[in-house]
Design a protein around this motif. Sequence first.
Motif, short mmCIF file in Angstrom:
data_model
loop_
_atom_site.label_atom_id
_atom_site.label_comp_id
_atom_site.label_asym_id
_atom_site.label_seq_id
_atom_site.Cartn_x
_atom_site.Cartn_y
_atom_site.Cartn_z
N UNK A 79 0.83 -1.20 0.00
CA UNK A 79 0.00 0.00 0.00
C UNK A 79 0.86 1.26 0.00
N UNK A 80 1.93 1.25 0.78
CA UNK A 80 2.84 2.40 0.78
C UNK A 80 3.48 2.60 -0.59
N UNK A 81 3.92 1.51 -1.20
CA UNK A 81 4.56 1.62 -2.52
C UNK A 81 3.62 2.24 -3.53
N UNK A 82 2.36 1.83 -3.50
CA UNK A 82 1.38 2.37 -4.44
C UNK A 82 1.06 3.83 -4.12
N UNK A 83 0.90 4.14 -2.83
CA UNK A 83 0.49 5.49 -2.44
C UNK A 83 1.58 6.52 -2.69
N UNK A 84 2.83 6.13 -2.53
CA UNK A 84 3.93 7.09 -2.64
C UNK A 84 4.17 7.54 -4.08
N UNK A 85 3.73 6.74 -5.04
CA UNK A 85 3.86 7.13 -6.45
C UNK A 85 5.32 7.15 -6.90
N UNK A 86 5.67 8.13 -7.74
CA UNK A 86 7.04 8.15 -8.29
C UNK A 86 8.04 8.83 -7.37
N UNK A 87 7.60 9.30 -6.22
CA UNK A 87 8.45 9.86 -5.15
C UNK A 87 8.98 11.26 -5.45
#
Length: 197
Positions: A79-87
């Motif tokens: 979920x964090x990986x998806x929510x953070x986007x391209x950073x």
Amino acid sequence: MSARIATVSRDTNETQISVRVNLDGEGRLTCQTGVPFLDHMLDQVARHGMIDIDIDAHGDLHIDDHHTVEDLGITLGQAFLEAIGDKRGIYRYGHAYVPLDEALSRVVVDFSGRPGLYMNADFTRDTIGRFETQLVSEFFQGFVNHARVTLHIDNLKGVNAHHQAETIFKAFGRALRMAVSEDPRMAGQMPSTKGSL
């Protein structure tokens, strides 16, 4: 920044887990894992990270807590990986020292795209209530593998195992809060000389 919200589900023969995160939340946790001490620790992450986390988890607790704890770390990481986007535009790095009475922990996180857990915590007891302290590292291993972060955790001192664990999770929340926050000086730039993370 656009809304940084993600919902991820994991369905296996051992667990059925749904996680929703809002990285720009108010520090609210809604949680049903069936593992009370884990719920308490996740509340620390949400509150000190100022991240809204909604969890619905059903696992094979009749065996033990292992699969539920590990798979929740995995699902939360996804979920964090998806929510953070391209950073773009985030601080990327976060760190925190947190004390609780005699206990003190340091957590440092890098949203590097390279998973790695480096944990040094010598718990003074094997269990906290019914919760096995070795499951702390299982949770974080699942998280880093799927959030693709580098995470250093050091419990620097502590006598009470509950305090040791709580300082780790509080510091984790604080470090996350710093790392995912918008850096006004970055102005949407990628926080890496590589151009991507």
